[in-house]
Design an enzyme around this catalytic site. Structure first.
Site, PDB file in Angstrom:
ATOM      1  N   TYR A   1       0.836  -1.215   0.000  1.00  0.00           N
ATOM      2  CA  TYR A   1       0.000   0.000   0.000  1.00  0.00           C
ATOM      3  C   TYR A   1       0.867   1.260   0.000  1.00  0.00           C
ATOM      4  O   TYR A   1       0.639   2.193  -0.768  1.00  0.00           O
ATOM      5  CB  TYR A   1      -0.904  -0.047   1.233  1.00  0.00           C
ATOM      6  CG  TYR A   1      -1.893   1.095   1.363  1.00  0.00           C
ATOM      7  CD1 TYR A   1      -3.068   1.114   0.609  1.00  0.00           C
ATOM      8  CD2 TYR A   1      -1.667   2.140   2.249  1.00  0.00           C
ATOM      9  CE1 TYR A   1      -3.990   2.141   0.744  1.00  0.00           C
ATOM     10  CE2 TYR A   1      -2.577   3.174   2.393  1.00  0.00           C
ATOM     11  CZ  TYR A   1      -3.738   3.171   1.644  1.00  0.00           C
ATOM     12  OH  TYR A   1      -4.648   4.202   1.769  1.00  0.00           O
TER      13      TYR A   1
ATOM     14  N   LYS B   1       1.173   4.256  -2.812  1.00  0.00           N
ATOM     15  CA  LYS B   1       0.857   5.660  -2.551  1.00  0.00           C
ATOM     16  C   LYS B   1       2.074   6.558  -2.793  1.00  0.00           C
ATOM     17  O   LYS B   1       1.930   7.687  -3.264  1.00  0.00           O
ATOM     18  CB  LYS B   1       0.331   5.828  -1.122  1.00  0.00           C
ATOM     19  CG  LYS B   1      -0.993   5.094  -0.865  1.00  0.00           C
ATOM     20  CD  LYS B   1      -2.094   5.555  -1.811  1.00  0.00           C
ATOM     21  CE  LYS B   1      -3.439   4.923  -1.497  1.00  0.00           C
ATOM     22  NZ  LYS B   1      -4.507   5.355  -2.395  1.00  0.00           N
TER      23      LYS B   1
END
Ligand code: NAP
Length: 254
Positions: free
Chosen positions: A162, A166
Site C-alpha cells: 500500500y 501511494k
C-alpha cells in the site's frame, strides 16, 4: 451527439467512503459525474451502494452515472472512458480515488497481494490519467487529483504494498504535473491521514487508539474533510497550484 453543456467529472471508486463524499461535494446543476465501483464479492451490495451515491448527488441538484468497472483491468477502464466520452464528449476533472489494502508484514507478504494493490492503487491511476489526459490536452484544460496517503510519505509497518503504491502515486502526480502543465492541466495529490470509512472500520480498537493519539486535532477525519480539499484543488481558486501533495490529516504529519 455528446452533450458538452455540463462540466464532466470522473471519480474512480465512488460507491463508498471518500469517493462518495467527493461525488456529492462536486455535485451541482452544471456538473455530470461519472464514477465507478467494483466488488466481485458482493455485487448486489455494491450496486446498492452505488445507487446511494447517485441518489445523494441528485439530492444535491446534480447528475451521476455509476458503472461497475474493475480499475485493475485495462479493457474495463477503456470501456468506462469510451462511455464517458460518448455521453459527455469532454473530461474536466479526474479523481483517481479507488484504492484497497492487503496488509501483511514484509516478510510474509504474498506476491499476488503486492500485485493487486499496486494494480488498483497505482497502475489504474496511470491508465486513467493517460485516458483523461488525451482529452484534456485537446481541451487545453483539466484538473487531476490523486488520492495518495500520509503513509506514502512517512511509511507504515505492515503495509509495504500500500505504501509503495501511494508513494508511487505521489511520483506520478509530480511527473504528470510537469508534463501536462503546458496544456493548462493541473495535477495534485491529497494525502489523507486517518479517515472514518469502511477501509479503517475493521482496524482493531488498539490500532485505532494508537493512530488517534497521533492526530494533533484530536479526532479522526471525515470523508467530507477530504472532499473539501478536492473541491478546492479542482476550483478556479487553485489554478496556480500543481504538483503538490495536500495533507488532510488533522496534523498527523507536520
Ligand atoms: P473505501 O471506503 O474502502 O472505498 C473504496 C472505493 O474504491 C469503493 O468505492 C470501492 O468500490 C472502490 N474500489 C475498490 N477496488 C476497486 C476496483 N478494482 N475497481 C473500481 N473501484 C474499486 O475506501 P476509502 O477509505 O474511501 O478510500 C478511498 C481512497 O482514499 C483510497 O485510495 C485510499 O487508499 C485513500 N485513503 C484512505 C484513508 C482512510 O483513512 N480511509 C487514508 C488515506 C488514504 P466497491 O464499493 O465496489 O468496493
Amino acid at each position: 451527439m455528446p452533450d458538452q453543456e455540463k462540466s464532466t467529472v470522473v471519480v474512480t471508486g465512488g460507491s463508498r467512503g471518500i469517493g462518495r463524499a467527493i461525488c456529492i461535494a462536486l455535485a451541482g446543476p452544471k456538473t455530470r459525474i461519472f464514477f465507478n465501483y467494483f466488488s466481485p464479492v458482493d455485487p448486489e451490495g455494491e450496486a446498492a451502494a452505488a445507487a446511494e451515491t447517485i441518489k445523494a448527488v441528485a439530492a444535491a441538484g446534480g447528475e451521476a452515472v455509476g458503472m461497475n468497472v474493475d480499475v485493475a483491468s485495462a479493457e474495463e477502464i477503456q470501456r468506462f472512458f469510451e462511455e464517458v466520452l460518448k455521453v459527455s464528449g469532454r473530461i474536466d476533472v479526474l479523481i483517481n480515488n479507488a484504492g484497497i489494502t492487503k496488509d501483511a508484514l514484509l516478510v510474509r507478504m504474498k506476491e499476488p497481494d503486492w500485485d493487486l494493490v499496486l494494480d488498483i492503487n497505482l497502475k489504474a491511476a496511470f491508465r486513467c490519467t493517460q485516458m483523461a489526459a488525451r482529452t484534456m490536452m485537446k481541451q487545453r484544460s483539466g484538473r487531476i487529483v490523486n488520492m495518495a496517503s500520509i503513509v506514502g510519505v512517512i511509511g507504515n509497518a505492515g503495509q509495504a504494498n500500500y505504501v509503495a503504491s501511494k508513494a508511487g502515486l505521489i511520483g506520478l502526480t509530480k511527473t504528470a504535473a510537469k508534463e501536462l502543465a503546458p496544456r493548462g492541466i493541473t495535477v495534485n495529490a491529497i494525502a489523507p491521514g486517518f479517515i472514518e470509512t469502511d477501509m479503517t472500520a475493521s482496524l482493531p480498537e488498539s490500532v485505532r487508539e494508537a493512530m488517534l493519539s497521533q492526530v494533533p486535532l484530536g479526532r479522526p477525519g471525515k470523508p467530507e474533510d477530504v472532499a473539501a480539499a478536492v473541491v478546492f484543488l479542482v476550483s478556479e481558486a487553485a489554478a496556480y497550484i500543481t504538483g503538490q501533495v495536500l495533507h488532510v490529516s488533522g496534523g498527523m504529519y507536520i
